[in-house]
Design a protein around this motif. Structure first.
Motif, PDB file in Angstrom:
ATOM      1  N   ALA A 135       0.688  -1.407  -0.053  1.00 44.49           N
ATOM      2  CA  ALA A 135      -0.194   0.087   0.008  1.00 44.49           C
ATOM      3  C   ALA A 135       0.813   1.275  -0.008  1.00 44.49           C
ATOM      4  O   ALA A 135       0.468   2.353  -0.094  1.00 44.49           O
ATOM      5  CB  ALA A 135      -0.796   0.051   1.244  1.00 44.49           C
ATOM      6  N   ILE A 136       2.386   1.054   0.132  1.00 39.27           N
ATOM      7  CA  ILE A 136       3.032   2.151   0.223  1.00 39.27           C
ATOM      8  C   ILE A 136       3.321   2.634  -1.203  1.00 39.27           C
ATOM      9  O   ILE A 136       3.789   1.779  -2.208  1.00 39.27           O
ATOM     10  CB  ILE A 136       4.511   2.077   1.094  1.00 39.27           C
ATOM     11  N   ALA A 137       3.159   3.881  -1.659  1.00 33.13           N
ATOM     12  CA  ALA A 137       3.343   4.403  -2.883  1.00 33.13           C
ATOM     13  C   ALA A 137       4.874   4.270  -3.306  1.00 33.13           C
ATOM     14  O   ALA A 137       5.947   4.378  -2.519  1.00 33.13           O
ATOM     15  CB  ALA A 137       3.212   5.856  -2.883  1.00 33.13           C
ATOM     16  N   PRO A 138       5.053   3.987  -4.621  1.00 33.70           N
ATOM     17  CA  PRO A 138       6.281   3.846  -5.108  1.00 33.70           C
ATOM     18  C   PRO A 138       7.409   5.111  -4.663  1.00 33.70           C
ATOM     19  O   PRO A 138       8.458   4.767  -4.524  1.00 33.70           O
ATOM     20  CB  PRO A 138       6.344   3.433  -6.627  1.00 33.70           C
ATOM     21  N   TRP A 139       6.732   6.170  -4.892  1.00 37.88           N
ATOM     22  CA  TRP A 139       7.528   7.637  -4.786  1.00 37.88           C
ATOM     23  C   TRP A 139       7.756   7.765  -3.255  1.00 37.88           C
ATOM     24  O   TRP A 139       8.676   8.488  -2.880  1.00 37.88           O
ATOM     25  CB  TRP A 139       6.717   8.713  -5.023  1.00 37.88           C
ATOM     26  N   ALA A 140       7.184   6.979  -2.290  1.00 34.79           N
ATOM     27  CA  ALA A 140       7.478   7.060  -0.772  1.00 34.79           C
ATOM     28  C   ALA A 140       8.366   6.118  -0.246  1.00 34.79           C
ATOM     29  O   ALA A 140       8.783   6.022   0.909  1.00 34.79           O
ATOM     30  CB  ALA A 140       6.099   7.180  -0.145  1.00 34.79           C
ATOM     31  N   ARG A 141       8.539   4.876  -0.902  1.00 33.18           N
ATOM     32  CA  ARG A 141       9.225   3.722  -0.560  1.00 33.18           C
ATOM     33  C   ARG A 141      10.545   4.054   0.183  1.00 33.18           C
ATOM     34  O   ARG A 141      10.902   3.544   1.171  1.00 33.18           O
ATOM     35  CB  ARG A 141       9.336   2.656  -1.636  1.00 33.18           C
ATOM     36  N   LYS A 142      11.324   4.347  -0.622  1.00 31.88           N
ATOM     37  CA  LYS A 142      12.952   4.901  -0.086  1.00 31.88           C
ATOM     38  C   LYS A 142      12.954   5.752   1.323  1.00 31.88           C
ATOM     39  O   LYS A 142      13.429   5.719   2.270  1.00 31.88           O
ATOM     40  CB  LYS A 142      13.681   5.753  -1.123  1.00 31.88           C
ATOM     41  N   ALA A 143      11.813   6.699   1.360  1.00 28.17           N
ATOM     42  CA  ALA A 143      11.790   7.721   2.321  1.00 28.17           C
ATOM     43  C   ALA A 143      11.352   6.756   3.678  1.00 28.17           C
ATOM     44  O   ALA A 143      11.688   6.829   4.802  1.00 28.17           O
ATOM     45  CB  ALA A 143      10.954   8.868   2.195  1.00 28.17           C
ATOM     46  N   VAL A 144      10.097   5.952   3.352  1.00 24.83           N
ATOM     47  CA  VAL A 144       9.862   5.231   4.455  1.00 24.83           C
ATOM     48  C   VAL A 144      10.757   4.187   5.017  1.00 24.83           C
ATOM     49  O   VAL A 144      10.942   4.035   6.068  1.00 24.83           O
ATOM     50  CB  VAL A 144       8.268   4.289   4.100  1.00 24.83           C
ATOM     51  N   ASP A 145      11.385   3.234   4.169  1.00 26.59           N
ATOM     52  CA  ASP A 145      12.662   2.629   4.590  1.00 26.59           C
ATOM     53  C   ASP A 145      13.664   3.118   5.422  1.00 26.59           C
ATOM     54  O   ASP A 145      14.095   2.719   6.318  1.00 26.59           O
ATOM     55  CB  ASP A 145      13.161   1.899   3.402  1.00 26.59           C
TER      56      ASP A 145
END
Length: 343
Positions: free
Chosen positions: A155-165
């Motif tokens: 559910a995490i948008a691709p554009w936010a994945r790096k930031a979330v990780d």
């Protein structure tokens, strides 16, 4: 700075805690945080004038808006140079306009394609993760961005994945019950606590480096008119105790070199102006293209990380494995600026 990701390394040094009016049960004067789980962070931000309350209340469980977070981060940066005004049609004359202009100029926040910023719109957790990540990059705070598995990671948008990780791996922002809940709105208290963890745990430059960077920042702004314009033409990074400023355009390089030489606040030999083949925006674009090509050719979920070696003018693509077809595709798309590291 070692990493000029999103422009400039500065120290994550907090300002000295200011005095405040005492109120029963707290040292900050806020009446609704005495039993709040994130009280320490809220008090710290309140005492340092990063946040304020309304009639003695902070409302930590209320959602935070886009202009609200822009104001907080702008207060944290505490930078006085003038910033170019944005053209967003929905912020003109608002109390938050300068803060929004500042964060957009620093590429910490962005607007929408319809020329709006939507200042009163609440922020989701994944949106806030990207903003916090951009703030960390601007401040030169780097951490391992190892992927953190969540039950709702799809559910995490691709554009936010790096930031979330990145924020999760550093312990700055995590979910609950092994979920991140990316689409849920983040509250005022939660946002402050994430930023507090970044401030108190982030590793930036020394106080002396921070002072030098701030002064160089002023000269860069004088020459280019804004940080955003500089990002199209230049980079900055630390090598040892020297701050290197790389500039693509000869004319701008000459102007900046003269401005720094005439600045009495900058000690001779501490800043080196040099030619650069790529700008910050160029590197950002190359990293995005490299990740896109890799993900398009490798199995879903494969580890990939991009970084920049400014000294050698290379984009580093770190992966666990890579096929010959993917290498061929990357060489065709990116060329010699890319260096692949298999770990």
């Amino acid at each position: 700075m070692k990493k000029y990701t999103k422009i400039l390394i500065t120290a994550a040094v907090a300002a000295a805690i200011g005095s405040s009016v005492l109120a029963a049960g707290t040292t900050s004067g806020l009446r609704d945080i005495d039993n709040y789980w994130g009280k320490q962070a809220v008090e710290y931000f309140y005492d340092n004038h990063y946040v304020s309350g309304a009639n003695g209340y902070f409302h930590p469980d209320d959602p935070i808006t886009r202009e609200g977070i822009a104001s907080i981060i702008n207060n944290m940066l505490n930078e006085s140079p003038a910033v170019p005004k944005t053209s967003f049609k929905d912020i003109q004359g608002r109390w938050s306009q300068r803060a929004i202009d500042s964060l957009v100029d620093k590429q910490i926040m962005n607007g929408y394609s319809d020329n709006t910023f939507r200042p009163t719109q609440n922020i989701t957790r994944e949106e806030f993760a990207v903003i916090a990540y951009n703030y960390m990059s601007y401040k030169g705070i780097t951490v391992q961005d190892t992927a953190v598995p969540y039950d709702d990671e799809n559910a995490i948008a691709p554009w936010a994945r790096k930031a979330v990780d990145t924020l999760a791996a550093a312990g700055y922002m995590k979910g609950a019950n092994n979920t991140f809940q990316p689409k849920a709105e983040i509250t005022r208290g939660e946002a402050v606590n994430v930023l507090y963890r970044i401030l108190t745990n982030g590793k930036g430059s020394s106080a002396k480096q921070n002072t030098l960077e701030t002064q160089v920042f002023k000269d860069v702004t004088d020459v280019y008119g804004s940080i955003k314009n500089f990002a199209k033409d230049g980079i900055m990074y630390w090598q040892g105790n020297k701050l290197h400023v790389g500039v693509k355009t000869q004319a701008n390089r000459d102007k900046l070199e003269q401005a720094l030489a005439e600045d009495s606040q900058i000690e001779g030999g501490t800043v080196i102006v040099q030619r650069s083949t790529y700008s910050y925006n160029d590197y950002k674009n190359i990293m995005a293209r490299a990740e896109k090509v890799y993900r398009a050719n490798e199995p879903t979920g494969s580890f990939v990380k991009t970084d920049v070696d400014y000294l050698n003018e290379k984009v580093l693509l770190t992966v666990n494995s890579i096929s010959k077809d993917t290498q061929t595709a990357l060489n065709k798309e990116i060329g010699g600026v890319l260096r692949i590291i298999i770990q």
